[in-house]
Structure formats: structure tokens, C-alpha cells
Design a protein around this motif. Sequence first.
Motif, PDB file in Angstrom:
ATOM      1  N   ASP A  16      10.297 -27.763 -31.021  1.00 32.13           N
ATOM      2  CA  ASP A  16      11.510 -28.231 -30.346  1.00 32.13           C
ATOM      3  C   ASP A  16      11.695 -27.577 -28.976  1.00 32.13           C
ATOM      4  OD1 ASP A  16      12.126 -25.723 -31.286  1.00 32.13           O
ATOM      5  OD2 ASP A  16      13.994 -26.309 -32.258  1.00 32.13           O
ATOM      6  N   PHE A  17      10.582 -27.201 -28.330  1.00 29.16           N
ATOM      7  CA  PHE A  17      10.630 -26.601 -26.991  1.00 29.16           C
ATOM      8  C   PHE A  17       9.307 -26.858 -26.295  1.00 29.16           C
ATOM      9  CE2 PHE A  17       9.713 -23.480 -30.277  1.00 29.16           C
ATOM     10  CZ  PHE A  17       8.475 -22.995 -29.896  1.00 29.16           C
ATOM     11  N   ASP A  18       9.290 -26.697 -24.953  1.00 31.03           N
ATOM     12  CA  ASP A  18       8.048 -26.917 -24.206  1.00 31.03           C
ATOM     13  C   ASP A  18       7.602 -25.699 -23.407  1.00 31.03           C
ATOM     14  OD1 ASP A  18       9.833 -26.885 -22.103  1.00 31.03           O
ATOM     15  OD2 ASP A  18       9.454 -28.919 -21.442  1.00 31.03           O
ATOM     16  N   ASN A  19       8.355 -24.609 -23.503  1.00 33.08           N
ATOM     17  CA  ASN A  19       8.036 -23.394 -22.769  1.00 33.08           C
ATOM     18  C   ASN A  19       7.367 -22.390 -23.707  1.00 33.08           C
ATOM     19  OD1 ASN A  19       7.958 -21.033 -21.305  1.00 33.08           O
ATOM     20  ND2 ASN A  19      10.063 -21.195 -20.571  1.00 33.08           N
ATOM     21  N   GLU A  25       7.452 -14.041 -31.911  1.00 27.90           N
ATOM     22  CA  GLU A  25       6.320 -13.428 -32.616  1.00 27.90           C
ATOM     23  C   GLU A  25       6.159 -13.986 -34.027  1.00 27.90           C
ATOM     24  OE1 GLU A  25       3.378 -10.140 -32.849  1.00 27.90           O
ATOM     25  OE2 GLU A  25       4.743 -10.435 -31.192  1.00 27.90           O
ATOM     26  N   ASP A  26       7.266 -14.199 -34.725  1.00 30.02           N
ATOM     27  CA  ASP A  26       7.190 -14.691 -36.109  1.00 30.02           C
ATOM     28  C   ASP A  26       6.922 -16.201 -36.186  1.00 30.02           C
ATOM     29  OD1 ASP A  26       9.704 -15.348 -35.109  1.00 30.02           O
ATOM     30  OD2 ASP A  26      10.745 -14.992 -36.997  1.00 30.02           O
ATOM     31  N   GLU A  27       6.889 -16.893 -35.037  1.00 27.72           N
ATOM     32  CA  GLU A  27       6.600 -18.332 -35.003  1.00 27.72           C
ATOM     33  C   GLU A  27       5.133 -18.626 -34.719  1.00 27.72           C
ATOM     34  OE1 GLU A  27      10.731 -20.313 -33.421  1.00 27.72           O
ATOM     35  OE2 GLU A  27       9.419 -19.385 -31.931  1.00 27.72           O
ATOM     36  N   TYR A  47      14.347 -34.093 -27.750  1.00 34.09           N
ATOM     37  CA  TYR A  47      14.417 -32.828 -28.483  1.00 34.09           C
ATOM     38  C   TYR A  47      15.544 -32.806 -29.510  1.00 34.09           C
ATOM     39  CZ  TYR A  47      10.939 -30.890 -25.359  1.00 34.09           C
ATOM     40  OH  TYR A  47       9.758 -30.647 -24.680  1.00 34.09           O
ATOM     41  N   GLU A  48      16.599 -33.590 -29.296  1.00 31.22           N
ATOM     42  CA  GLU A  48      17.707 -33.629 -30.253  1.00 31.22           C
ATOM     43  C   GLU A  48      17.305 -34.356 -31.532  1.00 31.22           C
ATOM     44  OE1 GLU A  48      21.296 -35.158 -28.533  1.00 31.22           O
ATOM     45  OE2 GLU A  48      21.202 -33.768 -26.847  1.00 31.22           O
ATOM     46  N   ALA A  64       5.466 -32.495 -22.089  1.00 27.29           N
ATOM     47  CA  ALA A  64       5.370 -32.686 -23.535  1.00 27.29           C
ATOM     48  C   ALA A  64       5.807 -31.399 -24.230  1.00 27.29           C
ATOM     49  CB  ALA A  64       3.935 -33.021 -23.924  1.00 27.29           C
ATOM     50  N   PRO A  65       6.333 -31.522 -25.434  1.00 26.63           N
ATOM     51  CA  PRO A  65       6.681 -30.316 -26.184  1.00 26.63           C
ATOM     52  C   PRO A  65       5.416 -29.589 -26.636  1.00 26.63           C
ATOM     53  CG  PRO A  65       6.909 -32.237 -27.574  1.00 26.63           C
ATOM     54  CD  PRO A  65       6.599 -32.735 -26.185  1.00 26.63           C
TER      55      PRO A  65
END
Length: 133
Positions: A16-19, A25-27, A47-48, A64-65
Motif C-alpha cells: 500500500d505504498f510506493d516509497n 524492518e519487520d515488513e 491505494y485506498e 507503481a506501488p
Amino acid sequence: NKIAVDVLGFEFLVCDFDNPEEVQEDEIPDTGCLIYGMFIDGARWNYEKQVLDDQEPGVTYGHAPIIHFVPCQNYSPDPGMYSCPLYKTSIRAGTLSTTGHSTNFVLMIEVETDRAPSYWVLKGAAFLTMLND
């Protein structure tokens, strides 16, 4: 975790993000990889709703995400999802290789949509690794 190349497939989990700096760290996944820096042509990512959506007026290419590529064995695509082609360049042209695919084509990325996949085919929705000037 070994998968023979002739049965290797990928499941695609859209973040749900593109940056990439937003990845905690846990992702960080134990398997597969997070891919970022791609563009979308002919559509945008909502994204919603977490689905492919129509482009904003006047915007040709969007970011793109981040997408998590999860390797799996004998993956079977979901016919309700859009198999979005990923191309190396925005030109989308290349020479045909011995596999019958364009040398510009990379792979199909399955993404969620609340429309029929044929809608996105007609729009020409695709992911791109880079934009041409």
C-alpha cells in the motif's frame, strides 16, 4: 526452499505504498523480493481500494506501488484478476524472441481490479521498468 525453474511461478502481493523508505524492518519478506521503481501506463493504482483504477486526467505515467514477488510452485492465475504485462520500456516494441514473446516483455503481474480484466486490456494498462524520453 528449492523450486525447479520449469514449475516456478510467482504470486504478487501489492503493497500500500510506493516509497521503499517506508518499508519497516519487520515488513521485509522471508521469501521472494520487494520490487519498486516501476511505472504504470494506461491506469493508476488506487491505494485506498487496493485495485487498479483509471488514470487521473492529464497524467500519462504514474508510479507503481511496491510489489512483493513470492515464488511458488505451479502457480495458477486467478481469472478475476488482471494479468498486467511488465515491459522494459514504454515503447513496448521489441523483436520476437524464440519463445514468441517480445524482447521488451518481462512477465505478467497479477493485480486486483474491480472491473473486468478485459477493460484493462482495452486501455492498454501495463507496468514499465523505465520511461523513454
